[in-house]
Design a protein around this motif. Structure first.
Motif: not given
Length: 277
Positions: A12, A16, A23, A47-48, A50-52, A54-55
């Motif tokens: 994770s 991130k 990614i 984690a994905l 959160e990544y999507n 936040e980014e």
């Protein structure tokens, strides 16, 4: 040996921290390292997500023209997000970044009229300042939130970059908060990453009692001024890095005074060559 929980935590963390536009590459590398698809697929969805969010991932939604931003400000459920412009809620596959099942969203906040005015001004601002920028304007509980993202990918030249900024206006206090972030990855014959951010907090000159157009204009003027200052500071930092910092780190040639052929590294006897010097 690492436990299942430790493997998921490590995987994770890699995901991130994935550079812009990479990614999928990071996921494939992590997948090879973990070697357990069931474990990986079942443990990294958070984690994905959160990544999507936040980014500020951008996706194509069926029936909606142009890219749509994925953000926590429009998150209805873990996999359902609002596009405030089209008033559509869509389902997102966080693994593939694919949007499906758009549905009409009928709820409206009390500041919807102001949100629409700000949205129009933000679109004009994006068209003027960001060649491939995408924006979204949300309104909830007296707060207008603007999300801006500009992705620039050039893998053939070994670099990718992303600009993100999020701005909030509390209509009850006229307080504006901004978060500006820039991330760049350059990886030709190396691996260099830049990740920088700046926080802004100001009071809007116009009070919430002013007409919507005046509030929106003052809001966008503050954003334009702040982002321009930050971008100028970044350009100055790049110049300083190139002229001083990187030159101090870089060595034109190794101590042997000859370039290394990395494809033949096993044939070198560097210790013996250095001793001869």
């Amino acid at each position: 040996m690492a436990t299942r929980e430790e493997k998921i935590k490590i995987a994770s963390g890699f995901l991130k921290a994935a550079p812009p536009g990479e990614i999928n590459d990071v996921f494939n590398d992590v997948r090879a390292l973990v070697g357990d698809d069931d474990l990986l697929n079942g443990g990294i969805v958070n984690a994905l997500e959160e990544y999507n969010t936040e980014e500020l991932a951008t996706v194509d939604v069926p029936g909606i023209e142009g890219k749509v931003i994925v953000s926590r400000y429009g998150q209805i459920e873990s996999d359902r997000f609002l596009d405030p412009k089209s008033k559509q809620v869509f389902k997102l596959d966080h693994f593939r970044q694919v949007a499906t099942d758009p549905e009409a969203y009928t709820e409206e906040d009390e500041i919807e009229d102001l949100r629409k005015v700000v949205e129009k001004d933000v679109e004009a601002y994006i068209a003027d300042r960001y060649a491939e920028g995408v924006s979204a304007v949300y309104g909830s509980k007296g707060v207008v939130t603007i999300a801006i993202v500009h992705n620039k990918y050039s893998p053939s030249n070994f670099w990718n970059g992303r600009w993100r900024s999020v701005w909030t206006l509390d209509t009850t206090t006229s307080q504006v908060k901004g978060s500006l972030k820039c991330k760049v990855h350059y990886y030709e014959d190396g691996n260099v990453q830049l990740e920088t951010s700046k926080e802004v907090e100001e009071s809007l000159d116009k009070s919430s009692s002013d007409p919507h157009e005046a509030i929106s204009k003052a809001f966008l003027e503050l954003i334009a001024s702040s982002e321009l200052k930050y971008q100028k500071a970044l350009n100055e930092s790049y110049h300083d890095l190139a002229e001083s910092t990187f030159n101090g780190l870089r060595r034109a040639l190794p101590y042997t005074r000859t370039k290394l052929d990395w494809n033949k590294i096993l044939t070198y006897r560097i210790g013996a060559e250095l001793a001869a010097k």
